[in-house]
Design a protein around this motif. Sequence first.
Motif, PDB file in Angstrom:
ATOM      1  N   PRO A   1       0.834  -1.209   0.000  1.00 57.03           N
ATOM      2  CA  PRO A   1       0.000   0.000   0.000  1.00 57.03           C
ATOM      3  C   PRO A   1       0.871   1.263   0.000  1.00 57.03           C
ATOM      4  O   PRO A   1       1.667   1.466   0.908  1.00 57.03           O
ATOM      5  N   VAL A   2       0.730   2.061  -1.045  1.00 54.33           N
ATOM      6  CA  VAL A   2       1.516   3.292  -1.193  1.00 54.33           C
ATOM      7  C   VAL A   2       0.564   4.475  -1.202  1.00 54.33           C
ATOM      8  O   VAL A   2      -0.449   4.456  -1.907  1.00 54.33           O
ATOM      9  N   VAL A   3       0.898   5.503  -0.430  1.00 58.66           N
ATOM     10  CA  VAL A   3       0.053   6.688  -0.315  1.00 58.66           C
ATOM     11  C   VAL A   3       0.851   7.909  -0.784  1.00 58.66           C
ATOM     12  O   VAL A   3       2.005   8.104  -0.372  1.00 58.66           O
ATOM     13  N   ASP A   4       0.234   8.718  -1.629  1.00 62.17           N
ATOM     14  CA  ASP A   4       0.850   9.931  -2.167  1.00 62.17           C
ATOM     15  C   ASP A   4       1.381  10.808  -1.033  1.00 62.17           C
ATOM     16  O   ASP A   4       0.701  11.043  -0.039  1.00 62.17           O
ATOM     17  N   GLY A   5       2.639  11.256  -1.189  1.00 59.41           N
ATOM     18  CA  GLY A   5       3.257  12.144  -0.216  1.00 59.41           C
ATOM     19  C   GLY A   5       3.910  11.440   0.962  1.00 59.41           C
ATOM     20  O   GLY A   5       4.576  12.088   1.766  1.00 59.41           O
ATOM     21  N   THR A   6       3.733  10.128   1.076  1.00 61.85           N
ATOM     22  CA  THR A   6       4.320   9.381   2.187  1.00 61.85           C
ATOM     23  C   THR A   6       5.774   9.041   1.891  1.00 61.85           C
ATOM     24  O   THR A   6       6.111   8.689   0.765  1.00 61.85           O
ATOM     25  N   LYS A   7       6.614   9.152   2.916  1.00 65.48           N
ATOM     26  CA  LYS A   7       8.029   8.782   2.771  1.00 65.48           C
ATOM     27  C   LYS A   7       8.208   7.317   3.155  1.00 65.48           C
ATOM     28  O   LYS A   7       7.526   6.828   4.062  1.00 65.48           O
ATOM     29  N   TYR A   8       9.138   6.650   2.476  1.00 65.97           N
ATOM     30  CA  TYR A   8       9.437   5.245   2.735  1.00 65.97           C
ATOM     31  C   TYR A   8      10.940   5.072   2.937  1.00 65.97           C
ATOM     32  O   TYR A   8      11.736   5.687   2.235  1.00 65.97           O
ATOM     33  N   ASP A   9      11.306   4.230   3.904  1.00 67.68           N
ATOM     34  CA  ASP A   9      12.706   3.890   4.180  1.00 67.68           C
ATOM     35  C   ASP A   9      13.013   2.559   3.521  1.00 67.68           C
ATOM     36  O   ASP A   9      12.332   1.561   3.773  1.00 67.68           O
ATOM     37  N   PHE A  10      14.062   2.538   2.718  1.00 65.42           N
ATOM     38  CA  PHE A  10      14.503   1.330   2.032  1.00 65.42           C
ATOM     39  C   PHE A  10      15.903   0.982   2.521  1.00 65.42           C
ATOM     40  O   PHE A  10      16.770   1.861   2.582  1.00 65.42           O
ATOM     41  N   THR A  11      16.122  -0.258   2.909  1.00 59.57           N
ATOM     42  CA  THR A  11      17.466  -0.721   3.245  1.00 59.57           C
ATOM     43  C   THR A  11      17.722  -2.037   2.520  1.00 59.57           C
ATOM     44  O   THR A  11      16.795  -2.804   2.237  1.00 59.57           O
ATOM     45  N   VAL A  12      19.006  -2.277   2.234  1.00 55.73           N
ATOM     46  CA  VAL A  12      19.404  -3.489   1.521  1.00 55.73           C
ATOM     47  C   VAL A  12      20.884  -3.748   1.795  1.00 55.73           C
ATOM     48  O   VAL A  12      21.645  -2.808   2.028  1.00 55.73           O
TER      49      VAL A  12
ATOM     50  N   GLY B   1      23.709  -1.669 -16.132  1.00 55.87           N
ATOM     51  CA  GLY B   1      24.992  -2.226 -16.563  1.00 55.87           C
ATOM     52  C   GLY B   1      25.023  -3.720 -16.306  1.00 55.87           C
ATOM     53  O   GLY B   1      24.218  -4.261 -15.556  1.00 55.87           O
ATOM     54  N   CYS B   2      25.949  -4.395 -16.925  1.00 55.54           N
ATOM     55  CA  CYS B   2      25.965  -5.863 -16.864  1.00 55.54           C
ATOM     56  C   CYS B   2      26.741  -6.442 -15.693  1.00 55.54           C
ATOM     57  O   CYS B   2      26.727  -7.650 -15.494  1.00 55.54           O
ATOM     58  N   GLN B   3      27.429  -5.614 -14.937  1.00 57.96           N
ATOM     59  CA  GLN B   3      28.116  -6.137 -13.760  1.00 57.96           C
ATOM     60  C   GLN B   3      27.083  -6.750 -12.826  1.00 57.96           C
ATOM     61  O   GLN B   3      26.004  -6.201 -12.611  1.00 57.96           O
ATOM     62  N   LYS B   4      27.382  -7.894 -12.247  1.00 57.91           N
ATOM     63  CA  LYS B   4      26.445  -8.580 -11.356  1.00 57.91           C
ATOM     64  C   LYS B   4      26.622  -8.084  -9.925  1.00 57.91           C
ATOM     65  O   LYS B   4      27.692  -7.673  -9.509  1.00 57.91           O
ATOM     66  N   ILE B   5      25.499  -8.140  -9.196  1.00 57.50           N
ATOM     67  CA  ILE B   5      25.498  -7.690  -7.810  1.00 57.50           C
ATOM     68  C   ILE B   5      24.662  -8.653  -6.976  1.00 57.50           C
ATOM     69  O   ILE B   5      23.652  -9.178  -7.440  1.00 57.50           O
ATOM     70  N   ALA B   6      25.114  -8.896  -5.743  1.00 55.15           N
ATOM     71  CA  ALA B   6      24.388  -9.726  -4.790  1.00 55.15           C
ATOM     72  C   ALA B   6      23.490  -8.836  -3.946  1.00 55.15           C
ATOM     73  O   ALA B   6      23.904  -7.757  -3.517  1.00 55.15           O
ATOM     74  N   ILE B   7      22.251  -9.294  -3.708  1.00 52.84           N
ATOM     75  CA  ILE B   7      21.243  -8.517  -2.982  1.00 52.84           C
ATOM     76  C   ILE B   7      20.671  -9.373  -1.863  1.00 52.84           C
ATOM     77  O   ILE B   7      20.275 -10.518  -2.103  1.00 52.84           O
ATOM     78  N   ASP B   8      20.606  -8.819  -0.654  1.00 51.84           N
ATOM     79  CA  ASP B   8      20.029  -9.548   0.466  1.00 51.84           C
ATOM     80  C   ASP B   8      19.470  -8.554   1.482  1.00 51.84           C
ATOM     81  O   ASP B   8      19.762  -7.358   1.432  1.00 51.84           O
ATOM     82  N   LYS B   9      18.667  -9.059   2.395  1.00 53.18           N
ATOM     83  CA  LYS B   9      18.081  -8.282   3.491  1.00 53.18           C
ATOM     84  C   LYS B   9      17.382  -7.016   2.993  1.00 53.18           C
ATOM     85  O   LYS B   9      17.607  -5.912   3.484  1.00 53.18           O
ATOM     86  N   VAL B  10      16.503  -7.193   2.023  1.00 53.32           N
ATOM     87  CA  VAL B  10      15.735  -6.084   1.455  1.00 53.32           C
ATOM     88  C   VAL B  10      14.614  -5.721   2.428  1.00 53.32           C
ATOM     89  O   VAL B  10      13.875  -6.591   2.884  1.00 53.32           O
ATOM     90  N   SER B  11      14.496  -4.438   2.739  1.00 49.59           N
ATOM     91  CA  SER B  11      13.468  -3.992   3.678  1.00 49.59           C
ATOM     92  C   SER B  11      12.868  -2.673   3.209  1.00 49.59           C
ATOM     93  O   SER B  11      13.586  -1.795   2.700  1.00 49.59           O
ATOM     94  N   LEU B  12      11.571  -2.537   3.375  1.00 50.98           N
ATOM     95  CA  LEU B  12      10.862  -1.304   3.056  1.00 50.98           C
ATOM     96  C   LEU B  12       9.845  -1.047   4.163  1.00 50.98           C
ATOM     97  O   LEU B  12       9.024  -1.918   4.469  1.00 50.98           O
ATOM     98  N   LYS B  13       9.909   0.145   4.746  1.00 48.55           N
ATOM     99  CA  LYS B  13       8.983   0.529   5.807  1.00 48.55           C
ATOM    100  C   LYS B  13       8.568   1.968   5.607  1.00 48.55           C
ATOM    101  O   LYS B  13       9.290   2.747   5.004  1.00 48.55           O
ATOM    102  N   LYS B  14       7.399   2.308   6.147  1.00 51.47           N
ATOM    103  CA  LYS B  14       7.001   3.716   6.155  1.00 51.47           C
ATOM    104  C   LYS B  14       7.994   4.474   7.009  1.00 51.47           C
ATOM    105  O   LYS B  14       8.421   4.000   8.059  1.00 51.47           O
ATOM    106  N   HIS B  15       8.340   5.674   6.563  1.00 45.76           N
ATOM    107  CA  HIS B  15       9.290   6.528   7.288  1.00 45.76           C
ATOM    108  C   HIS B  15       8.674   6.954   8.617  1.00 45.76           C
ATOM    109  O   HIS B  15       7.533   7.383   8.672  1.00 45.76           O
ATOM    110  N   GLN B  16       9.438   6.823   9.666  1.00 43.94           N
ATOM    111  CA  GLN B  16       8.939   7.201  11.017  1.00 43.94           C
ATOM    112  C   GLN B  16       9.361   8.601  11.355  1.00 43.94           C
ATOM    113  O   GLN B  16      10.430   9.008  11.201  1.00 43.94           O
TER     114      GLN B  16
END
Length: 181
Positions: free
Chosen positions: A87-98, A166-181
């Motif tokens: 659920p995304v609401v216009d004007g709301t901030k979100y914190d992303f970590t990875v 770009g074609c360089q490969k990258i490892a991705i883990d611990k993806v998190s998204l939360k509403k900004h507090q």
Amino acid sequence: MINCKQLCMMLLLALCTLTAHAQQAELIRNGDFELKPSIERGTKATTAWDARKPVVVVYVDPVSADNPYYAVIGCDTIYNQGFDGIPVVDGTKYDFTVCLRNLPALKEEDRTEGCKLLIIQLVDEQRQPLAEATIRAKGNQWQQYHAVFTASGTCAKAQLAIAGVGCQKIAIDKVSLKKHQ
């Protein structure tokens, strides 16, 4: 006077409430690529993730022994549907970590120095961007990255998109998204 049975029921109710609040806070499902049938029936490491090509999940040199699986992308995009949509609401901030680490190419002539650029977006059902941030991953060791972005639209069932440039490969883990507090 409260008896033992009533006390146990109150504690169970409190625990269920805390669990529900914790799940509401995290908007990404399976952000660590660790789901499997032994944890939750009908799941696998790529549960809640989607891409045009199969999502590659590996377990060599992980973030930690407790979190052995992670995804690898190159110049493609992976999507996370969250818990039945984000659920995304216009004007709301979100914190992303990875957690990210660049992966060197197998052939020396294909290796490049520098950083891997990732474009992080919240997208609607037609995969049109609602919010966007960029991250430049540096180095071949696991590092945590953080971005904050603001939604420019509303969508009940948005998705998180992580696009590699770009074609360089990258490892991705611990993806998190939360509403900004």
